[in-house]
Write a protein that holds these residues in place. Structure first.
Motif, short mmCIF file in Angstrom:
data_model
loop_
_atom_site.label_atom_id
_atom_site.label_comp_id
_atom_site.label_asym_id
_atom_site.label_seq_id
_atom_site.Cartn_x
_atom_site.Cartn_y
_atom_site.Cartn_z
N TYR A 75 0.82 -1.21 0.00
CA TYR A 75 0.00 0.00 0.00
C TYR A 75 0.86 1.26 0.00
CZ TYR A 75 -4.56 -2.22 0.42
OH TYR A 75 -5.71 -2.93 0.15
N ILE A 76 1.96 1.27 0.74
CA ILE A 76 2.84 2.44 0.74
C ILE A 76 3.36 2.69 -0.67
CG2 ILE A 76 5.03 3.38 1.55
CD1 ILE A 76 2.88 3.44 3.68
N THR A 77 3.74 1.63 -1.36
CA THR A 77 4.18 1.75 -2.76
C THR A 77 3.07 2.36 -3.61
OG1 THR A 77 5.69 -0.14 -2.58
CG2 THR A 77 4.95 0.46 -4.80
N GLY A 78 1.84 1.86 -3.43
CA GLY A 78 0.71 2.38 -4.18
C GLY A 78 0.38 3.82 -3.84
N PHE A 79 0.46 4.17 -2.55
CA PHE A 79 0.18 5.54 -2.13
C PHE A 79 1.17 6.52 -2.77
CE2 PHE A 79 -1.62 3.91 2.18
CZ PHE A 79 -2.81 3.57 1.56
N LYS A 80 2.43 6.16 -2.76
CA LYS A 80 3.45 7.04 -3.34
C LYS A 80 3.22 7.21 -4.84
CE LYS A 80 7.09 6.24 0.09
NZ LYS A 80 8.45 5.69 0.35
N TRP A 81 2.84 6.13 -5.50
CA TRP A 81 2.55 6.20 -6.94
C TRP A 81 1.35 7.12 -7.19
CZ3 TRP A 81 -1.23 5.23 -10.54
CH2 TRP A 81 -0.83 4.99 -11.86
N ALA A 82 0.32 6.99 -6.34
CA ALA A 82 -0.88 7.81 -6.49
C ALA A 82 -0.58 9.29 -6.27
CB ALA A 82 -1.96 7.35 -5.51
N ILE A 83 0.26 9.59 -5.28
CA ILE A 83 0.65 10.98 -5.03
C ILE A 83 1.43 11.53 -6.22
CG2 ILE A 83 2.13 12.46 -3.60
CD1 ILE A 83 1.38 10.59 -1.22
N GLU A 84 2.37 10.72 -6.72
CA GLU A 84 3.19 11.14 -7.86
C GLU A 84 2.32 11.45 -9.08
OE1 GLU A 84 6.55 9.17 -10.84
OE2 GLU A 84 6.20 8.29 -8.86
N HIS A 85 1.24 10.68 -9.24
CA HIS A 85 0.36 10.87 -10.40
C HIS A 85 -0.83 11.77 -10.08
CE1 HIS A 85 2.76 7.41 -11.72
NE2 HIS A 85 2.43 7.76 -12.94
N GLU A 86 -0.80 12.39 -8.92
CA GLU A 86 -1.73 13.46 -8.53
C GLU A 86 -3.20 13.03 -8.54
OE1 GLU A 86 -0.72 16.83 -10.97
OE2 GLU A 86 1.02 17.31 -9.72
N TYR A 87 -3.48 11.84 -8.03
CA TYR A 87 -4.88 11.43 -7.87
C TYR A 87 -5.49 12.20 -6.69
CZ TYR A 87 -4.73 7.70 -11.30
OH TYR A 87 -4.65 7.00 -12.49
#
Length: 245
Positions: A75-87
């Motif tokens: 989930y931490i990996t996914g959260f960082k990806w989501a932040i990077e892609h500005e969801y």
């Protein structure tokens, strides 16, 4: 228009993954999906990539990791990806249909329209809403949540829930690299940290249904981690300075 991402961690979910992705993508509100696969030997990742090639590549994404690294790190990996892609809104849910994809609409409504920063799909807000679990497991989960609520002093009925929605600002503010737990205690730590910072948390009642296909990843050790971990979490909170909103 706001953007929404559902993060689904997987390990050996070939029986469920295509159907759960389809169910999320067919909702009346548009959600994108990010699968975090921990090297499933059953070919789960290959199914996801086939779906991406079949026309879902603009809304379906996958991160493949080597070996089982734990739910929390997924989930931490996914959260960082989501932040990077500005969801704008980020959701976490299981791949096995224990969380009804239709309930994503309730979680989204709670954070988009009801003034909440974090929305929790709660099994215990209105009693015990769990279907097809052995009674021993129901009792263990229910009293574990009560225990966590008492020790941590949080007003959350389902502290171990894995069906959660966040505003992006919450995940940007929580210091994700300081989240310590990797198993199901990760869910407790995330909620407690959000509460300590002062984010508005709302529970939404759901019905949790035990998986029909595939094999559960739950074990007694997972609950032991959670029960012992909350004491460490409470003590460490006395000495930690949390970010300000």
């Amino acid at each position: 228009m706001d953007t929404k991402l559902v993060i689904i961690p997987t390990y050996n979910e070939k029986e469920n993954i295509e159907a759960i992705i389809g169910a999320v993508m067919n909702l009346p509100i548009e959600f994108n999906v990010l699968v975090i696969d921990d090297g499933s030997p059953d070919g789960t990742a290959a199914i996801v990539k086939r779906m991406m090639e079949g026309g879902c590549k603009d809304r379906l994404f996958i991160i493949e990791r080597k070996g089982k690294q734990g739910l929390g790190t997924a989930y931490i990996t996914g959260f960082k990806w989501a932040i990077e892609h500005e969801y704008d809104y980020i959701f976490e849910m299981d791949a096995d249909f224990s969380h009804n994809p239709l309930d994503l609409l309730k979680l989204y409504d709670a954070i988009a329209n009801s003034n909440a920063d974090v929305a929790i799909g709660s099994r215990y807000l209105t009693g015990v809403n769990v279907v097809n679990w052995p009674m021993g497991r129901v009792l263990m989960s229910y009293f574990a949540s009560k225990y966590v609520r008492m020790v941590l002093g949080v007003k959350i009925y389902d502290t171990t829930a894995g069906f959660v929605g966040y505003r992006r600002h919450v995940l940007e503010t929580i210091e994700l690299d300081k989240i310590r737990f990797k198993g199901y205690a990760f869910q407790i730590e995330m909620k407690f940290t959000a509460s300590q910072i002062g984010f508005r948390i709302k529970e939404v009642p759901i019905i949790f249904v035990n998986r029909q296909k595939g094999t559960s990843k739950m074990s007694g050790g997972i609950f032991s981690e959670a029960l012992l971990g909350v004491i460490k979490l409470k003590i460490s909170s006395w000495f930690r300075k949390y970010p300000e909103i």
